[in-house]
Design a protein around this motif. Structure first.
Motif, PDB file in Angstrom:
ATOM      1  N   LYS A 119       1.661   0.846   8.625  1.00  0.00           N
ATOM      2  CA  LYS A 119       2.209   1.990   7.885  1.00  0.00           C
ATOM      3  C   LYS A 119       3.468   2.524   8.538  1.00  0.00           C
ATOM      4  O   LYS A 119       3.625   2.540   9.749  1.00  0.00           O
ATOM      5  CB  LYS A 119       1.169   3.098   7.749  1.00  0.00           C
ATOM      6  CG  LYS A 119       0.945   3.913   8.995  1.00  0.00           C
ATOM      7  CD  LYS A 119      -0.005   5.053   8.699  1.00  0.00           C
ATOM      8  CE  LYS A 119      -0.197   5.917   9.934  1.00  0.00           C
ATOM      9  NZ  LYS A 119      -1.118   7.002   9.694  1.00  0.00           N
ATOM     10  N   LEU A 130     -11.573   3.494   0.321  1.00  0.00           N
ATOM     11  CA  LEU A 130     -10.544   3.380   1.355  1.00  0.00           C
ATOM     12  C   LEU A 130     -11.094   3.734   2.731  1.00  0.00           C
ATOM     13  O   LEU A 130     -10.745   3.098   3.729  1.00  0.00           O
ATOM     14  CB  LEU A 130      -9.349   4.272   1.015  1.00  0.00           C
ATOM     15  CG  LEU A 130      -8.594   3.901  -0.261  1.00  0.00           C
ATOM     16  CD1 LEU A 130      -7.535   4.945  -0.587  1.00  0.00           C
ATOM     17  CD2 LEU A 130      -7.977   2.517  -0.157  1.00  0.00           C
ATOM     18  N   ALA A 137      -2.326   4.046   2.644  1.00  0.00           N
ATOM     19  CA  ALA A 137      -1.430   2.889   2.513  1.00  0.00           C
ATOM     20  C   ALA A 137      -2.012   1.630   3.149  1.00  0.00           C
ATOM     21  O   ALA A 137      -2.086   0.582   2.499  1.00  0.00           O
ATOM     22  CB  ALA A 137      -0.060   3.202   3.106  1.00  0.00           C
ATOM     23  N   GLU A 138      -2.418   1.704   4.420  1.00  0.00           N
ATOM     24  CA  GLU A 138      -2.947   0.505   5.083  1.00  0.00           C
ATOM     25  C   GLU A 138      -4.258   0.056   4.458  1.00  0.00           C
ATOM     26  O   GLU A 138      -4.440  -1.140   4.165  1.00  0.00           O
ATOM     27  CB  GLU A 138      -3.157   0.760   6.583  1.00  0.00           C
ATOM     28  CG  GLU A 138      -1.873   0.844   7.362  1.00  0.00           C
ATOM     29  CD  GLU A 138      -2.072   1.086   8.846  1.00  0.00           C
ATOM     30  OE1 GLU A 138      -1.169   0.720   9.608  1.00  0.00           O
ATOM     31  OE2 GLU A 138      -3.130   1.627   9.262  1.00  0.00           O
ATOM     32  N   TYR A 186      -7.919   2.953  -5.609  1.00  0.00           N
ATOM     33  CA  TYR A 186      -9.236   2.950  -4.971  1.00  0.00           C
ATOM     34  C   TYR A 186      -9.647   4.385  -4.675  1.00  0.00           C
ATOM     35  O   TYR A 186      -8.798   5.235  -4.389  1.00  0.00           O
ATOM     36  CB  TYR A 186      -9.197   2.159  -3.652  1.00  0.00           C
ATOM     37  CG  TYR A 186      -8.891   0.709  -3.853  1.00  0.00           C
ATOM     38  CD1 TYR A 186      -9.871  -0.170  -4.300  1.00  0.00           C
ATOM     39  CD2 TYR A 186      -7.612   0.216  -3.632  1.00  0.00           C
ATOM     40  CE1 TYR A 186      -9.584  -1.508  -4.504  1.00  0.00           C
ATOM     41  CE2 TYR A 186      -7.320  -1.129  -3.830  1.00  0.00           C
ATOM     42  CZ  TYR A 186      -8.313  -1.982  -4.264  1.00  0.00           C
ATOM     43  OH  TYR A 186      -8.028  -3.302  -4.476  1.00  0.00           O
ATOM     44  N   ALA A 200      -5.488   0.672   1.423  1.00  0.00           N
ATOM     45  CA  ALA A 200      -5.311   0.173   0.055  1.00  0.00           C
ATOM     46  C   ALA A 200      -4.699  -1.225   0.047  1.00  0.00           C
ATOM     47  O   ALA A 200      -5.122  -2.094  -0.710  1.00  0.00           O
ATOM     48  CB  ALA A 200      -4.444   1.138  -0.754  1.00  0.00           C
ATOM     49  N   ALA A 201      -3.706  -1.447   0.918  1.00  0.00           N
ATOM     50  CA  ALA A 201      -3.073  -2.767   0.985  1.00  0.00           C
ATOM     51  C   ALA A 201      -4.087  -3.827   1.401  1.00  0.00           C
ATOM     52  O   ALA A 201      -4.175  -4.896   0.787  1.00  0.00           O
ATOM     53  CB  ALA A 201      -1.899  -2.743   1.960  1.00  0.00           C
ATOM     54  N   ALA A 254      -0.955  -0.933  -4.361  1.00  0.00           N
ATOM     55  CA  ALA A 254      -2.296  -0.373  -4.203  1.00  0.00           C
ATOM     56  C   ALA A 254      -2.206   1.019  -3.588  1.00  0.00           C
ATOM     57  O   ALA A 254      -1.415   1.257  -2.679  1.00  0.00           O
ATOM     58  CB  ALA A 254      -3.135  -1.286  -3.311  1.00  0.00           C
ATOM     59  N   THR A 255      -3.042   1.927  -4.087  1.00  0.00           N
ATOM     60  CA  THR A 255      -2.996   3.301  -3.622  1.00  0.00           C
ATOM     61  C   THR A 255      -4.319   3.999  -3.928  1.00  0.00           C
ATOM     62  O   THR A 255      -5.261   3.391  -4.439  1.00  0.00           O
ATOM     63  CB  THR A 255      -1.797   4.045  -4.266  1.00  0.00           C
ATOM     64  OG1 THR A 255      -1.633   5.310  -3.624  1.00  0.00           O
ATOM     65  CG2 THR A 255      -1.951   4.197  -5.764  1.00  0.00           C
ATOM     66  N   GLY A 280       0.849  -1.185   0.000  1.00  0.00           N
ATOM     67  CA  GLY A 280       0.000   0.000   0.000  1.00  0.00           C
ATOM     68  C   GLY A 280       0.882   1.230   0.000  1.00  0.00           C
ATOM     69  O   GLY A 280       1.886   1.277   0.710  1.00  0.00           O
TER      70      GLY A 280
END
Length: 129
Positions: free
Chosen positions: A114, A74, A96-97, A69, A99-100, A44-45, A10
């Motif tokens: 993160k 998110l 980050a978290e 996304y 999206a991951a 992913a972002t 992410g």
């Protein structure tokens, strides 16, 4: 880190962050986590970042699939480290978290919460599916 399953990176970054800065931040975070770039399958972002050169160049260089996304998607993900600052800037308390986790799918878990390196926020999630 031994990985069994889909490992998703992410990524959170400010708009128009140069590709070299994205690469440097991600590389440093991977080294800190003891993860080789080849272990990552997906980057992913936020959808707006996925369309920018920095993340796209990084994903292309490493052969990672890139997914983006919306802030709304998110924001619907429960994360351990939400940020009011990120919420004000991007419309979601986590990039980050969230999206991951979202890209790794149902039942995914964070294997790297993160961390911010050089202005780049990175998290990793693992799906055993």
């Amino acid at each position: 880190m031994t990985v069994t399953g889909l490992l998703v990176l992410g990524l959170g970054a400010r708009s128009a962050t140069p590709a070299a800065d994205v690469e440097a931040g991600v590389s440093a975070a991977l080294v800190q986590a003891g993860v080789l770039p080849a272990a990552i399958t997906v980057l992913a972002t936020l959808d707006r970042r996925a369309a920018e050169p920095g993340p796209r160049v990084l994903a292309e260089r490493h052969g990672w699939r890139i997914v983006g996304y919306t802030a709304e998607e998110l924001a619907a993900v429960d994360v351990p480290h939400p940020s009011e600052t990120v919420a004000r800037r991007s419309g979601t308390a986590s990039v980050a978290e969230a999206a991951a986790l979202l890209a790794a799918g149902p039942g995914a878990s964070l294997v790297l919460p993160k961390r911010v390196v050089g202005g780049i926020t990175v998290a990793m999630a693992l799906s055993r599916n």
